[in-house]
Motif scaffolding. Structure first.
Motif, PDB file in Angstrom:
ATOM      1  N   ASP A  83      -1.763  -9.350 -14.863  1.00 30.82           N
ATOM      2  CA  ASP A  83      -1.124  -8.075 -14.530  1.00 30.82           C
ATOM      3  C   ASP A  83      -2.040  -6.877 -14.696  1.00 30.82           C
TER       4      ASP A  83
ATOM      5  N   THR B 127      -6.343  -2.385  -8.487  1.00 30.71           N
ATOM      6  CA  THR B 127      -6.452  -1.390  -7.420  1.00 30.71           C
ATOM      7  C   THR B 127      -6.348   0.027  -7.992  1.00 30.71           C
ATOM      8  N   HIS B 128      -5.475   0.165  -8.971  1.00 30.67           N
ATOM      9  CA  HIS B 128      -5.301   1.459  -9.608  1.00 30.67           C
ATOM     10  C   HIS B 128      -6.600   1.898 -10.287  1.00 30.67           C
TER      11      HIS B 128
ATOM     12  N   GLY C  45      -4.908  -3.841  -2.350  1.00 32.85           N
ATOM     13  CA  GLY C  45      -3.987  -4.300  -3.392  1.00 32.85           C
ATOM     14  C   GLY C  45      -3.901  -5.805  -3.550  1.00 32.85           C
TER      15      GLY C  45
ATOM     16  N   SER D 263      -4.724  -6.908  -7.249  1.00 38.27           N
ATOM     17  CA  SER D 263      -3.663  -6.608  -8.218  1.00 38.27           C
ATOM     18  C   SER D 263      -2.479  -7.539  -8.005  1.00 38.27           C
ATOM     19  N   TYR D 264      -2.166  -7.792  -6.728  1.00 39.46           N
ATOM     20  CA  TYR D 264      -1.018  -8.632  -6.406  1.00 39.46           C
ATOM     21  C   TYR D 264      -1.162 -10.006  -7.033  1.00 39.46           C
TER      22      TYR D 264
ATOM     23  N   THR E 282       4.576  -5.101  -5.665  1.00 34.07           N
ATOM     24  CA  THR E 282       5.128  -6.438  -5.752  1.00 34.07           C
ATOM     25  C   THR E 282       4.027  -7.308  -6.319  1.00 34.07           C
ATOM     26  N   HIS E 283       4.399  -8.461  -6.843  1.00 31.33           N
ATOM     27  CA  HIS E 283       3.400  -9.253  -7.561  1.00 31.33           C
ATOM     28  C   HIS E 283       3.633 -10.739  -7.324  1.00 31.33           C
TER      29      HIS E 283
ATOM     30  N   PRO F 157      -3.833  -3.786 -13.361  1.00 32.70           N
ATOM     31  CA  PRO F 157      -3.685  -2.956 -12.146  1.00 32.70           C
ATOM     32  C   PRO F 157      -5.042  -2.627 -11.550  1.00 32.70           C
TER      33      PRO F 157
ATOM     34  N   MET G 152       0.806  -1.234   0.000  1.00 32.20           N
ATOM     35  CA  MET G 152       0.000   0.000   0.000  1.00 32.20           C
ATOM     36  C   MET G 152       0.831   1.272   0.000  1.00 32.20           C
TER      37      MET G 152
ATOM     38  N   SER H 135       0.428   1.261  -6.307  1.00 27.62           N
ATOM     39  CA  SER H 135       0.532   0.103  -5.433  1.00 27.62           C
ATOM     40  C   SER H 135      -0.412  -0.995  -5.929  1.00 27.62           C
ATOM     41  N   PRO H 136      -0.208  -2.260  -5.657  1.00 26.22           N
ATOM     42  CA  PRO H 136       0.961  -2.771  -4.943  1.00 26.22           C
ATOM     43  C   PRO H 136       2.214  -2.809  -5.821  1.00 26.22           C
TER      44      PRO H 136
END
Lengths: 496, 368
Positions: free
Chosen positions: A426, A430-431, A417, A420-421, B9-10, A428, A339, B6-7
């Protein structure tokens, strides 16, 4: 586990388990030497900015008030050391925008001369309101990162019976170890702070939640808590976002904060361990919040460390103290990798909410491939601790259907997040959601504005009509009066 | 470029990795199938894959999208592989070619490419082939393991694949177990007689007649469990598919064992296991909601049972998957998960009354 045998399972649904990377957890807290300049932004907290109360060029002492709270929700700012105020001007803020905000620039004189403080003989004997007031005067904000003025949260007990104070020692973000070190090294201090907060809030029960990956912190806090009944340490699973207030309440008590309400509405208040430490420092020693513990870490940092840093120190000073970079960092972060936000450069000050300064190498950031189409694998659904459908919300945000996204619960998203993680494409997510939330606020404001304009126009129309009608009525009345007068005169003439 | 948001890392996951894991999980069953049915089966697999990849590359090029990165995500290959496994092992080359092209071009790219298709492309192609070429799609050769006396060599196999397929050696082709049972029951025979000489172990070990990939139940099971253990698929859909087919099978078999095939025959014959673990779990056409997945899987299982038992075709896995694919948006719409802090209907939780108030009070007092 006493009370906890009632609750079947300590945990919350969803979440993720990123690589913990607690590489600095065995490094003791070290003080950072006072830097040449301190940059103290007037806004280091949620709410309105503080207002300066010192003149340019003034000499100030350690702990002296530099800026008083602004109107409404706000927090004051104090001098971390003695020195001279050399400027009050815009300076790059530790904020994703990287925009400058008004900042007090202090040049330390090296004497570190304190200002006078009046200490209570026994802070534990203070009235709850007095504790909350003193916490507010010390400029203490939530130190887990959110930077919400702490006194406000201590006052929530007024009018609402609070049964449980939860102390968040979860530290679920990867890399960060500042709370871990604080609990290991200063457990008595932390515990006194916790008990002061407990007194302010009036909770009969305190639960100190610490993730299972911090066994030494658990042992230290457990030992310090022995004398106090009603204070319990709870080992919680290592799962992100355990440190989120809503998830922590759910994990510990099996209660959910109703949508649109606060934890206090169901009798629970959550504070961070570092906040408890700051409260103790303020009430026991009269020290306002002017320093904090920061984890400096990441694969690109030569010598990771846990540093006690005067607020206002530039991030570049911390990196230099840690031996600089051992390899080119791909990303600089303030806060944790889940975050925290990216820094474009290191010339930004450490503020009250800065718990970590990370320099990550390329492999730590992970594969940075571009966004691919969603294959509806639903890992985001499994990861979402709120029970949302991130893939459906993202599809709607992409097509500009913000209301559709809101209907899918966009407003309940905590931007942790996790989705997204975990997304293999891939995306994004959360974005997208942060963008959409901003967009919704903007639309709401626009709608309110146009409604206000319409209401004003209607009011004007009504007023004009009323005035016209009044004018007409008056004219008619005058006419009638004239007629009556004339008639009376004629009558008089006749009778005469 | 990705936004710096964010985040930071993935998780080590990618679409390509997901597809490759599924292919890996299919490998044991596929290898066994190729061994069982010999060179023509291998040729069919290669031809189907080649035409699918060709269709993918062509479509991407026509759409003006990057060909390389999409082609190597493994999704077209996986579709082709699943299609080939659902075909008769000795089908002629053009079955594989048309199927591979149809699956990718009509089943996937016309909808907008990966992630956009409503229907499972492999099953769509299989149904299209079955309706268009009913003869070629229902000729089941008995297994003739590689290097065994009766098995065609690599050259003879070319003649089979590029000649008339299994049809040119009609004598050895026959019906699958499910087809055979259907015919015999239709003739008024009872199950005991219909199953004469068709031991269940043949179905279990994959030595019975059937589609290429229906073969070995244990190997399909191993692949499926691998996928669940690796977190590539969930347990809900496979379990629901199997339960959806086997529960009615068990019930009716108990009521009338002479006319309704038992659950073990249903489990080990036909494409039930292949569908449960590898086809119904295709994420694109299946629900994203946890409860939706259970309903989706159970629907597929039940439809498979219904089509097998009362339908016009001996096997209904492809139809079942397509039908439930079309229900997916509806299922996801109505079975959304409950959001934290809200009732199912979306209203905020109310702790002021009822059971919730009592619970809050217990926690407030610290009661056990």
């Amino acid at each position: 586990m006493g009370v906890f045998s009632v609750f079947k399972r300590i945990g919350f649904p969803g979440g993720v388990h990123p690589d913990e990377q607690k590489i600095s957890n065995n490094l003791p807290i070290r003080p950072l030497p006072m830097p040449r300049r301190l940059y103290l932004p007037l806004q280091q907290h949620i709410g309105s900015p503080a207002e300066p109360v010192i003149a340019l060029g003034a000499r100030v002492l350690r702990g002296q008030l530099l800026a008083r709270p602004g109107s409404g929700l706000s927090a004051p700012i104090h001098a971390p050391t003695s020195g001279r105020i050399i400027a009050i001007e815009p300076f790059t803020a530790p904020h994703p925008s990287g925009l400058p905000i008004d900042t007090i620039i202090l040049e330390p004189d090296g004497h570190d001369e304190p200002c006078d403080v009046v200490l209570p003989i026994d802070p534990m004997a203070l009235e709850p309101e007095v504790i909350a007031a003193k916490v507010g005067e010390a400029g203490i904000v939530g130190m887990g990162g959110a930077a919400f003025p702490a006194a406000v949260k201590l006052n929530l007990g007024a009018g609402r019976p609070i049964h449980t104070l939860i102390i968040n020692g979860g530290e679920c973000e990867p890399y960060l170890t500042c709370d871990d070190r604080l609990m290991r090294e200063r457990p008595e201090t932390v515990l006194e702070g916790i008990r002061l907060m407990q007194r302010a809030i009036g909770a009969w029960r305190v639960l100190i939640a610490i993730e299972a990956n911090k066994p030494q912190a658990i042992a230290a806090i457990e030992a310090a808590a022995i004398p106090f009944t009603g204070v319990q340490v709870v080992k919680v699973p290592t799962r992100y976002p355990m440190g989120s207030e809503k998830q922590m309440i759910q994990a510990l008590l099996g209660l959910e904060v109703p949508a649109g309400k606060l934890g206090a509405d169901i009798g629970v208040i959550v504070h961070n361990v570092a906040t408890a430490h700051a409260v103790q420092q303020a009430l026991r020693h009269g020290r306002p919040l002017t320093s904090r513990i920061v984890t400096v870490s990441g694969g690109a940092i030569a010598k990771p460390a846990n540093l006690e840093v005067p607020l206002g120190t530039l991030a570049s000073e911390l990196v230099a103290f840690c031996g600089g970079f051992k390899r080119e960092p791909t990303r600089l972060l303030l806060g944790g990798p889940m975050m925290g936000h990216a820094l474009h450069h290191l010339d930004v000050p450490i503020v009250k909410g800065s718990n970590g300064l990370l320099a990550l190498s390329a492999e730590e950031v992970g594969h940075e491939s571009s966004e691919r189409p969603c294959i509806r694998c639903s890992r985001c659904v499994e990861a979402c601790p709120l029970g949302l459908l991130p893939l459906e919300m993202a599809a709607r945000v992409r097509s500009g259907d913000m209301d559709g996204a809101a209907d899918y619960g966009l407003g309940d998203c905590i931007s942790c997040g996790s989705c997204s993680y975990t997304c293999p494409a891939d995306i994004p997510l959360t974005h997208y959601f942060n963008y959409a939330k901003g967009e919704l606020v903007r639309r709401r404001q626009e709608k309110a504005k146009s409604e206000e304009t319409r209401a004003l126009a209607q009011a004007r129309q009504a007023r004009m009509e009323r005035l016209a009608a009044e004018k007409k009525a008056k004219a008619a009345q005058r006419k009638a009066e004239r007629e009556a007068k004339r008639k009376a005169e004629r009558e008089g003439e006749k009778s005469a | 470029m990705m936004p710096i948001a964010s985040p930071h890392t993935h998780a080590p996951a990618s679409v390509r990795r997901v597809m490759l894991e599924v292919l890996l999980a299919l490998l044991p069953a596929t290898a066994f199938a190729v061994y069982q049915f010999g060179w023509p089966a291998l040729y069919l697999l290669i031809i189907t894959s080649a035409f699918a990849l060709f269709g993918e590359a062509l479509s991407l090029r026509l759409a003006g999208r990057p060909v390389g990165s999409s082609l190597n995500d493994g999704s077209a290959l996986l579709t082709a592989w699943l299609l080939a496994l659902s075909l008769p092992p000795w089908a002629p080359w053009w079955i594989g070619a048309i199927g591979g092209l149809f699956a990718i071009v009509v089943g996937k790219q016309v909808f907008g490419g990966i992630g956009q298709n409503i229907f499972n492309p492999a099953m769509l192609a299989r149904v299209a082939l079955l309706i268009s070429f009913p003869l070629e799609m229902t000729l089941w050769t008995p297994p003739q393991p590689l290097f065994s006396a009766t098995a065609p060599g690599p050259i003879d196999a070319l003649a089979i694949t590029f000649g008339g397929g299994a049809a040119m050696i009609d004598a050895i082709s026959g019906a699958s177990l499910l087809g055979h049972v259907k015919t015999e029951l239709g003739r008024g025979l009872e199950l005991g007689a219909a199953l004469q000489g068709q031991p269940i172990t043949d179905s279990l070990y994959g030595t019975a007649r059937g589609s290429l990939g229906e073969g070995s139940a244990p190997l399909l099971l191993i692949g499926g469990i691998y996928l669940i253990a690796r977190g590539i698929i969930g347990w809900a859909i496979p379990l629901a598919v199997i339960a959806g087919a086997l529960l009615p099978a068990l019930l009716l078999n108990l009521i009338d064992p002479e006319h309704y095939l038992g659950p073990l025959h249903h489990l080990f014959s036909g494409a039930l296991l292949l569908s449960a673990f590898f086809i119904a779990t295709d994420p694109v056409g299946s629900p994203a909601t946890p409860r939706g997945r259970i309903l989706f899987g159970a629907g597929i299982g039940l439809l498979i049972y219904i089509i097998r038992t009362w339908g016009g075709f001996p096997e209904g896995a492809a139809f079942a998957v397509l039908l439930m694919n079309s229900a997916t948006p509806l299922i996801d719409h109505y079975l959304r998960p409950r959001i934290y802090g809200r009732e199912r209907g979306g209203e905020p939780l109310d702790y002021s009354q009822g059971r919730r108030a009592a619970r809050l009070e217990r926690i407030r007092r610290g009661d056990k």
